[in-house]
Design an enzyme around this catalytic site. Structure first.
Site, PDB file in Angstrom:
ATOM      1  N   TYR A 149      33.830 -27.886 -14.816  1.00 33.08           N
ATOM      2  CA  TYR A 149      32.628 -28.755 -14.517  1.00 33.08           C
ATOM      3  C   TYR A 149      32.313 -29.891 -15.477  1.00 33.08           C
ATOM      4  CZ  TYR A 149      30.846 -25.213 -11.302  1.00 33.08           C
ATOM      5  OH  TYR A 149      30.613 -24.582  -9.981  1.00 33.08           O
ATOM      6  N   GLN A 167      22.122 -30.443  -2.008  1.00 32.21           N
ATOM      7  CA  GLN A 167      22.868 -29.315  -2.243  1.00 32.21           C
ATOM      8  C   GLN A 167      23.661 -29.738  -3.443  1.00 32.21           C
ATOM      9  OE1 GLN A 167      24.607 -26.746   1.311  1.00 32.21           O
ATOM     10  NE2 GLN A 167      23.950 -28.961   1.722  1.00 32.21           N
ATOM     11  N   ASN A 168      23.732 -31.159  -3.734  1.00 29.00           N
ATOM     12  CA  ASN A 168      24.595 -31.867  -4.568  1.00 29.00           C
ATOM     13  C   ASN A 168      23.927 -31.686  -5.840  1.00 29.00           C
ATOM     14  OD1 ASN A 168      26.112 -32.525  -2.497  1.00 29.00           O
ATOM     15  ND2 ASN A 168      25.034 -34.860  -2.374  1.00 29.00           N
ATOM     16  N   HIS A 220      21.210 -26.392  -5.455  1.00 25.09           N
ATOM     17  CA  HIS A 220      22.271 -25.818  -6.207  1.00 25.09           C
ATOM     18  C   HIS A 220      22.467 -26.223  -7.665  1.00 25.09           C
ATOM     19  CE1 HIS A 220      24.512 -25.172  -1.970  1.00 25.09           C
ATOM     20  NE2 HIS A 220      23.608 -24.063  -2.218  1.00 25.09           N
ATOM     21  N   CYS A 274      24.619 -21.457 -27.747  1.00 23.14           N
ATOM     22  CA  CYS A 274      23.649 -21.638 -27.601  1.00 23.14           C
ATOM     23  C   CYS A 274      22.805 -21.815 -29.056  1.00 23.14           C
ATOM     24  CB  CYS A 274      22.863 -20.618 -26.801  1.00 23.14           C
ATOM     25  SG  CYS A 274      21.099 -20.541 -27.013  1.00 23.14           S
ATOM     26  N   CYS A 328      20.685 -18.375 -29.540  1.00 26.52           N
ATOM     27  CA  CYS A 328      21.444 -17.020 -29.564  1.00 26.52           C
ATOM     28  C   CYS A 328      22.882 -17.003 -29.759  1.00 26.52           C
ATOM     29  CB  CYS A 328      20.935 -16.146 -28.328  1.00 26.52           C
ATOM     30  SG  CYS A 328      21.670 -16.609 -27.056  1.00 26.52           S
ATOM     31  N   PRO A 381      31.098 -37.518   9.936  1.00 25.91           N
ATOM     32  CA  PRO A 381      31.976 -37.882  10.615  1.00 25.91           C
ATOM     33  C   PRO A 381      32.676 -36.822  11.441  1.00 25.91           C
ATOM     34  CG  PRO A 381      32.257 -38.259   8.217  1.00 25.91           C
ATOM     35  CD  PRO A 381      31.125 -37.532   8.416  1.00 25.91           C
ATOM     36  N   ALA A 419      28.368 -41.555   5.704  1.00 24.36           N
ATOM     37  CA  ALA A 419      26.968 -41.820   5.131  1.00 24.36           C
ATOM     38  C   ALA A 419      26.775 -43.195   4.714  1.00 24.36           C
ATOM     39  CB  ALA A 419      26.577 -40.892   4.131  1.00 24.36           C
TER      40      ALA A 419
END
Ligand code: OAD
Length: 262
Positions: free
Chosen positions: A71, A105-106, A123, A160, A163, A227, A244
């Protein structure tokens, strides 16, 4: 086979008359900014993995550094990307139509950077990490500390501050619920719209994929920009077969005579 001459005039007539519009976008919206679609993302370093298995709570529990690194790599990619003319056209639609809600959704921020108003991120977002245990929002790592993302693969997630549990990406994984407030607002917008424009989504991942079908069932018109053929073809009154970044500015121009924002 796609249509040879996209019926842009018909779509423009529908958009010009619409009072309440939902624009619903997926990964194809960001493709021309250089952000690979979800199913195309696992190239290079990540080729050996399966997106469907990496984007899960189980994968994060089993190997937090692998999933966090993936990510972070995607976040870096997005940070270097720029919104394109299609993103600006979406914002132009929002500024022209009396009531236009953007549902995406991006997990990138390209709509925001193109001036979109209050996009609903069904999302989640690459820019909203949180604690995997107590859900406390965490800050996005400084770029300098995440250089391993694009180059080295695994990056251990930060702990974190409250915690010490590992911080996780603020995205929705397979098997997880969608953010309640965003989903409720999207359902409300879809229930009351007269036109839904779906852009760059395969229409395969539920419950988000239900939205165009729900709009059609409730009497709204659906226009699709993609497309390729998708399951949404079945309910789309107009299919604009193209990318797009080209089709959306053309649609705005055909509707209002220019591509700029008011
Ligand atoms: P997909 O990767 O499933 O589909 C991308 C769609 O974009 C395909 O239908 C392509 O034909 C289309 N496309 C490609 N290039 C395009 C372009 N230049 N212009 C317009 N369309 C183009 O992406 P999504 O439908 O967004 O969820 O996938 C939905 C969800 O599946 C994602 O949000 C992600 C993934 O699993 C989670 O991570 C929970």
């Amino acid at each position: 086979m796609g249509q040879q001459h996209p019926p842009i005039g018909r779509a423009a007539a529908l958009l010009g008359q619409a009072r309440r519009v939902v624009i619903f976008t997926g990964a194809g919206m960001s493709a021309e900014s250089g952000v690979p679609t979800f199913r195309d993302a696992l190239t290079g370093l990540w080729r050996q993995f399966d997106a469907q298995t990496l984007a899960t709570p189980e994968a994060f529990r089993a190997d937090p550094a692998l999933v966090w690194g993936w990510y972070e790599w995607r976040r870096h990619l997005v940070s270097r990307a720029e919104p394109h003319a299609g993103h600006r056209a979406v914002s132009a639609i929002q500024s022209r139509v009396p009531h236009a809600v953007l549902v995406t959704q991006n997990v990138d921020d390209l709509h925001e950077r193109a001036g979109a108003v209050d996009p609903l991120h069904l999302h989640g977002s690459l820019f909203a990490p949180r604690c995997s245990a107590c859900a406390r929002p965490a800050s996005v790592p400084d770029d300098g500390t995440t250089e391993a993302g694009p180059t080295g693969g695994r990056v251990p997630p930060p702990g974190c501050v409250r915690c010490s549990a590992p911080v996780r990406p603020g995205v929705v994984w397979f098997g997880e619920e969608l953010p309640r407030a965003a989903l409720a607002a999207a359902v409300e917008a879809v229930s009351s719209c007269d036109l839904l424009v779906t852009v760059g989504t395969s229409g395969l991942v539920y419950p988000a994929a239900e939205l165009p079908h729900a709009a059609a069932r409730l009497g709204a018109t659906v226009i699709q920009v993609n497309p390729e053929e998708t399951p949404v073809d079945a309910v789309a009154e107009v299919n604009l077969r193209g990318p797009a970044a080209r089709v959306l500015p053309a649609l705005v121009e055909a509707t209002w005579g220019d591509t700029g924002r008011r």
